[in-house]
Motif scaffolding. Structure first.
Motif, PDB file in Angstrom:
ATOM      1  N   GLY A  43      49.649  16.400  39.541  1.00  0.00           N
ATOM      2  CA  GLY A  43      49.276  16.469  40.938  1.00  0.00           C
ATOM      3  C   GLY A  43      49.482  17.841  41.549  1.00  0.00           C
ATOM      4  O   GLY A  43      49.316  18.023  42.757  1.00  0.00           O
ATOM      5  N   GLY A  44      49.857  18.805  40.720  1.00  0.00           N
ATOM      6  CA  GLY A  44      50.029  20.161  41.215  1.00  0.00           C
ATOM      7  C   GLY A  44      51.399  20.463  41.776  1.00  0.00           C
ATOM      8  O   GLY A  44      51.567  21.407  42.541  1.00  0.00           O
ATOM      9  N   PHE A  45      52.409  19.682  41.373  1.00  0.00           N
ATOM     10  CA  PHE A  45      53.757  19.823  41.932  1.00  0.00           C
ATOM     11  C   PHE A  45      54.641  20.784  41.146  1.00  0.00           C
ATOM     12  O   PHE A  45      55.830  20.869  41.400  1.00  0.00           O
ATOM     13  CB  PHE A  45      54.429  18.457  42.018  1.00  0.00           C
ATOM     14  CG  PHE A  45      53.772  17.523  42.999  1.00  0.00           C
ATOM     15  CD1 PHE A  45      53.873  17.745  44.358  1.00  0.00           C
ATOM     16  CD2 PHE A  45      53.034  16.428  42.555  1.00  0.00           C
ATOM     17  CE1 PHE A  45      53.279  16.889  45.267  1.00  0.00           C
ATOM     18  CE2 PHE A  45      52.432  15.564  43.453  1.00  0.00           C
ATOM     19  CZ  PHE A  45      52.549  15.791  44.810  1.00  0.00           C
ATOM     20  N   GLY A  46      54.067  21.494  40.188  1.00  0.00           N
ATOM     21  CA  GLY A  46      54.839  22.483  39.455  1.00  0.00           C
ATOM     22  C   GLY A  46      55.020  22.132  37.995  1.00  0.00           C
ATOM     23  O   GLY A  46      54.765  20.999  37.573  1.00  0.00           O
ATOM     24  N   THR A  47      55.477  23.120  37.223  1.00  0.00           N
ATOM     25  CA  THR A  47      55.591  22.947  35.774  1.00  0.00           C
ATOM     26  C   THR A  47      56.844  23.615  35.223  1.00  0.00           C
ATOM     27  O   THR A  47      57.452  24.483  35.857  1.00  0.00           O
ATOM     28  CB  THR A  47      54.390  23.576  35.035  1.00  0.00           C
ATOM     29  OG1 THR A  47      54.512  25.013  35.066  1.00  0.00           O
ATOM     30  CG2 THR A  47      53.064  23.164  35.636  1.00  0.00           C
ATOM     31  N   VAL A  48      57.184  23.196  34.001  1.00  0.00           N
ATOM     32  CA  VAL A  48      58.040  23.962  33.103  1.00  0.00           C
ATOM     33  C   VAL A  48      57.142  24.381  31.948  1.00  0.00           C
ATOM     34  O   VAL A  48      56.452  23.551  31.353  1.00  0.00           O
ATOM     35  CB  VAL A  48      59.219  23.126  32.562  1.00  0.00           C
ATOM     36  CG1 VAL A  48      60.036  23.936  31.551  1.00  0.00           C
ATOM     37  CG2 VAL A  48      60.104  22.653  33.702  1.00  0.00           C
ATOM     38  N   PHE A  49      57.132  25.689  31.628  1.00  0.00           N
ATOM     39  CA  PHE A  49      56.237  26.181  30.584  1.00  0.00           C
ATOM     40  C   PHE A  49      57.009  26.922  29.510  1.00  0.00           C
ATOM     41  O   PHE A  49      58.129  27.406  29.718  1.00  0.00           O
ATOM     42  CB  PHE A  49      55.142  27.077  31.170  1.00  0.00           C
ATOM     43  CG  PHE A  49      55.642  28.399  31.697  1.00  0.00           C
ATOM     44  CD1 PHE A  49      55.793  29.509  30.856  1.00  0.00           C
ATOM     45  CD2 PHE A  49      55.952  28.552  33.043  1.00  0.00           C
ATOM     46  CE1 PHE A  49      56.247  30.720  31.341  1.00  0.00           C
ATOM     47  CE2 PHE A  49      56.417  29.776  33.532  1.00  0.00           C
ATOM     48  CZ  PHE A  49      56.564  30.846  32.675  1.00  0.00           C
ATOM     49  N   LYS A  50      56.362  27.035  28.359  1.00  0.00           N
ATOM     50  CA  LYS A  50      56.861  27.840  27.249  1.00  0.00           C
ATOM     51  C   LYS A  50      55.769  28.824  26.867  1.00  0.00           C
ATOM     52  O   LYS A  50      54.610  28.443  26.719  1.00  0.00           O
ATOM     53  CB  LYS A  50      57.215  26.957  26.053  1.00  0.00           C
ATOM     54  CG  LYS A  50      57.660  27.709  24.802  1.00  0.00           C
ATOM     55  CD  LYS A  50      58.001  26.740  23.673  1.00  0.00           C
ATOM     56  CE  LYS A  50      58.451  27.459  22.403  1.00  0.00           C
ATOM     57  NZ  LYS A  50      58.789  26.500  21.313  1.00  0.00           N
ATOM     58  N   LEU A  51      56.148  30.096  26.710  1.00  0.00           N
ATOM     59  CA  LEU A  51      55.207  31.112  26.264  1.00  0.00           C
ATOM     60  C   LEU A  51      55.655  31.589  24.887  1.00  0.00           C
ATOM     61  O   LEU A  51      56.712  32.197  24.738  1.00  0.00           O
ATOM     62  CB  LEU A  51      55.166  32.286  27.243  1.00  0.00           C
ATOM     63  CG  LEU A  51      54.084  33.335  26.986  1.00  0.00           C
ATOM     64  CD1 LEU A  51      52.694  32.728  27.128  1.00  0.00           C
ATOM     65  CD2 LEU A  51      54.244  34.520  27.939  1.00  0.00           C
ATOM     66  N   HIS A  52      54.853  31.280  23.885  1.00  0.00           N
ATOM     67  CA  HIS A  52      55.177  31.609  22.502  1.00  0.00           C
ATOM     68  C   HIS A  52      54.984  33.108  22.248  1.00  0.00           C
ATOM     69  O   HIS A  52      54.232  33.778  22.962  1.00  0.00           O
ATOM     70  CB  HIS A  52      54.295  30.789  21.558  1.00  0.00           C
ATOM     71  CG  HIS A  52      54.409  29.311  21.747  1.00  0.00           C
ATOM     72  ND1 HIS A  52      55.193  28.507  20.964  1.00  0.00           N
ATOM     73  CD2 HIS A  52      53.828  28.481  22.659  1.00  0.00           C
ATOM     74  CE1 HIS A  52      55.092  27.260  21.365  1.00  0.00           C
ATOM     75  NE2 HIS A  52      54.267  27.211  22.391  1.00  0.00           N
ATOM     76  N   PRO A  53      55.636  33.650  21.232  1.00  0.00           N
ATOM     77  CA  PRO A  53      55.481  35.080  20.920  1.00  0.00           C
ATOM     78  C   PRO A  53      54.046  35.506  20.671  1.00  0.00           C
ATOM     79  O   PRO A  53      53.691  36.668  20.897  1.00  0.00           O
ATOM     80  CB  PRO A  53      56.341  35.260  19.667  1.00  0.00           C
ATOM     81  CG  PRO A  53      57.362  34.175  19.744  1.00  0.00           C
ATOM     82  CD  PRO A  53      56.654  33.019  20.373  1.00  0.00           C
ATOM     83  N   ASN A  54      53.193  34.579  20.211  1.00  0.00           N
ATOM     84  CA  ASN A  54      51.787  34.901  19.958  1.00  0.00           C
ATOM     85  C   ASN A  54      50.926  34.826  21.225  1.00  0.00           C
ATOM     86  O   ASN A  54      49.713  35.022  21.160  1.00  0.00           O
ATOM     87  CB  ASN A  54      51.215  33.982  18.884  1.00  0.00           C
ATOM     88  CG  ASN A  54      51.220  32.509  19.280  1.00  0.00           C
ATOM     89  OD1 ASN A  54      51.564  32.158  20.415  1.00  0.00           O
ATOM     90  ND2 ASN A  54      50.850  31.637  18.351  1.00  0.00           N
ATOM     91  N   GLY A  55      51.559  34.535  22.373  1.00  0.00           N
ATOM     92  CA  GLY A  55      50.832  34.473  23.632  1.00  0.00           C
ATOM     93  C   GLY A  55      50.348  33.096  24.017  1.00  0.00           C
ATOM     94  O   GLY A  55      49.808  32.910  25.113  1.00  0.00           O
ATOM     95  N   LYS A  56      50.528  32.106  23.131  1.00  0.00           N
ATOM     96  CA  LYS A  56      50.107  30.747  23.454  1.00  0.00           C
ATOM     97  C   LYS A  56      51.055  30.136  24.466  1.00  0.00           C
ATOM     98  O   LYS A  56      52.274  30.263  24.366  1.00  0.00           O
ATOM     99  CB  LYS A  56      50.076  29.882  22.195  1.00  0.00           C
ATOM    100  CG  LYS A  56      49.700  28.435  22.459  1.00  0.00           C
ATOM    101  CD  LYS A  56      49.799  27.591  21.194  1.00  0.00           C
ATOM    102  CE  LYS A  56      49.501  26.132  21.484  1.00  0.00           C
ATOM    103  NZ  LYS A  56      49.659  25.284  20.274  1.00  0.00           N
ATOM    104  N   GLU A  57      50.476  29.471  25.458  1.00  0.00           N
ATOM    105  CA  GLU A  57      51.270  28.800  26.488  1.00  0.00           C
ATOM    106  C   GLU A  57      51.264  27.291  26.258  1.00  0.00           C
ATOM    107  O   GLU A  57      50.229  26.706  25.933  1.00  0.00           O
ATOM    108  CB  GLU A  57      50.709  29.102  27.875  1.00  0.00           C
ATOM    109  CG  GLU A  57      51.423  28.351  28.996  1.00  0.00           C
ATOM    110  CD  GLU A  57      50.529  28.103  30.199  1.00  0.00           C
ATOM    111  OE1 GLU A  57      51.013  27.546  31.185  1.00  0.00           O
ATOM    112  OE2 GLU A  57      49.327  28.461  30.137  1.00  0.00           O
ATOM    113  N   THR A  58      52.423  26.659  26.427  1.00  0.00           N
ATOM    114  CA  THR A  58      52.546  25.208  26.367  1.00  0.00           C
ATOM    115  C   THR A  58      53.198  24.717  27.647  1.00  0.00           C
ATOM    116  O   THR A  58      54.254  25.225  28.039  1.00  0.00           O
ATOM    117  CB  THR A  58      53.417  24.765  25.171  1.00  0.00           C
ATOM    118  OG1 THR A  58      52.847  25.255  23.959  1.00  0.00           O
ATOM    119  CG2 THR A  58      53.514  23.249  25.096  1.00  0.00           C
ATOM    120  N   ILE A  59      52.569  23.757  28.305  1.00  0.00           N
ATOM    121  CA  ILE A  59      53.191  23.119  29.462  1.00  0.00           C
ATOM    122  C   ILE A  59      54.137  22.049  28.925  1.00  0.00           C
ATOM    123  O   ILE A  59      53.712  21.040  28.359  1.00  0.00           O
ATOM    124  CB  ILE A  59      52.143  22.492  30.405  1.00  0.00           C
ATOM    125  CG1 ILE A  59      51.166  23.550  30.912  1.00  0.00           C
ATOM    126  CG2 ILE A  59      52.848  21.795  31.574  1.00  0.00           C
ATOM    127  CD1 ILE A  59      51.773  24.615  31.770  1.00  0.00           C
TER     128      ILE A  59
END
Length: 404
Positions: A131-147
């Motif tokens: 719903g757009g209330f925010g995230t916790v994300f991970k940014l991998h060394p290769n530049g890939k993002e995971t929510i």
């Protein structure tokens, strides 16, 4: 929150420059450049376009090679929803990630946490699939993002502003300013390595605490310490709290206004004796311009400094850092010689020194984030505004270094 409302809030939070004649601004810049404090101050990077990033609100992370990493709340190449950036030792900036907005992440306000494999973890105020209330994300060394998690508001949590804590098992801990199960007054959460979120506490307002703005501090016994912007038993002016390993929350201090302190926005610093140190945005004995405080292990609060505005400093957002000699360093959003904020030093005797006053032009304006201290005693930080006058609403901000 609708996209229109978010855009409106973006406009509201920006602080325009005072409209000064260009000649006066030039003289002020020359005065700053010729002062003793300016000899210790270096602008490492000026954000020059929204594509490079805009409005760095968060503190920096430094790796072993001396490279700096951070976030900008706005800017980037995918609609202006914020970035993760790297600044190498030569001053070259690389945008590691441009956020794309909902259902991707949007508007990172906090700094970054890094694991041994080189992946970064952070939070964004908005975005995600909940719903757009925010995230916790991970940014991998290769530049890939995971929510890793998308917040859903109530009862989950909403608008995480805090930098994350990460333990040896890979669990992440943080706060959300709103949301939760007790009226939407904010939460403390744990996100395990498998992506399962657990609410460790939902704030209830008064007398519990309301709107935790900053991140958490954890001791060796597993207790968490933090602040809430509002709430508490002292009239709703904010709190310092402890959450023990069993999930029991204790109010260590409820602020009572002026002269006590009002609205602690920053996280805490803790010494070996268990004393806690922090700042309040308002309050104090010099007109209500904010304070630096010490809270003893027995719960006694002492004001170490009350800010006085100009040229002293005004409205500290940031968490304190401390060097080996016991000196504290921090920033104020306003105040100083020109009114655009300061970097300050508070020595063990209680004497405050303005290390740098921002001139609102080339060096930056309105620092929100706390400082980074390296082993050599150099300080690094960000100013959310100022820098390039042709960039953004009031300049896109700067990254700076101070050698005290």
């Amino acid at each position: 929150m609708t996209d229109t409302a978010k855009r409106f809030l973006r406009m509201c939070v920006r602080v325009p420059r005072v409209a000064l004649p260009s000649a006066i601004m030039f003289v002020l810049a020359l005065v700053a450049a010729g002062s003793a404090q300016a000899q210790t101050f270096t602008v490492l990077y000026t954000f020059t376009s929204t594509a490079n990033g805009e409005q760095p609100d968060a503190s920096l992370f430094q790796d072993a090679a001396g490279n700096l990493y951070g976030t900008t709340q706005y800017g980037g190449t995918k609609g202006g929803f914020g970035t993760v950036f790297k600044l190498d030792t030569s001053g070259k900036e690389t945008v590691l990630r441009s956020f794309a907005g909902t259902p991707d992440a949007e508007d990172p306000y906090s700094g970054l946490t890094r694991d041994k494999a080189g992946s970064f973890y952070g939070t964004t105020l908005y975005g995600g699939t909940g719903g757009g209330f925010g995230t916790v994300f991970k940014l991998h060394p290769n530049g890939k993002e995971t929510i890793l998690h998308s917040f859903a508001g109530t009862p989950d949590g909403e608008d995480p502003r805090s930098v994350l804590l990460r333990d040896s098992a890979g669990n992440l801990y943080g706060t959300t300013q709103y949301g939760g199960t007790n009226g939407g007054y904010g939460t403390i959460f744990k996100l395990d390595a498998k992506g399962k979120l657990t609410l460790l506490h939902s704030f209830a307002g008064t007398p519990d605490g309301e709107d935790p703005y900053a991140g958490l501090l954890r001791d060796k016994a597993g207790n968490f310490y933090g602040t809430t912007q509002y709430g508490g038993a002292g009239g709703g002016f904010g709190t310092v709290f402890k959450l023990d390993a069993k999930g029991k929350l204790t109010l260590l201090h409820s602020f009572a206004g002026t002269p006590d302190g009002v609205n602690p926005l920053a996280g805490l610093l803790r010494d070996a004796a268990g004393n806690l140190y922090g700042t309040t945005y308002y309050g104090g004995t010099n007109g209500g311009f904010g304070t630096v405080f010490k809270l003893s292990a027995k719960g006694k609060l002492k004001l170490l400094h009350s800010f006085a505005g100009m040229p002293d400093g005004q409205n500290p957002y940031s968490r304190l850092i401390r060097d080996a000699a016991g000196n504290f360093y921090g920033t104020t959003f306003y105040g100083g010689s020109f009114g655009y904020g300061t970097v300050f030093k508070l020595d063990p005797s209680g004497k405050l020194t303005i290390v740098h006053s921002f001139n609102g032009s080339t060096d930056g304006a309105h620092p929100i984030a706390g400082l980074l201290l390296d082993k050599a005693g150099n300080l690094y930080g960000t100013a959310r505004d100022g820098g390039d006058p042709n960039c953004g609403f009031s300049g896109c901000g700067t990254v700076f270094k101070v050698t005290p």
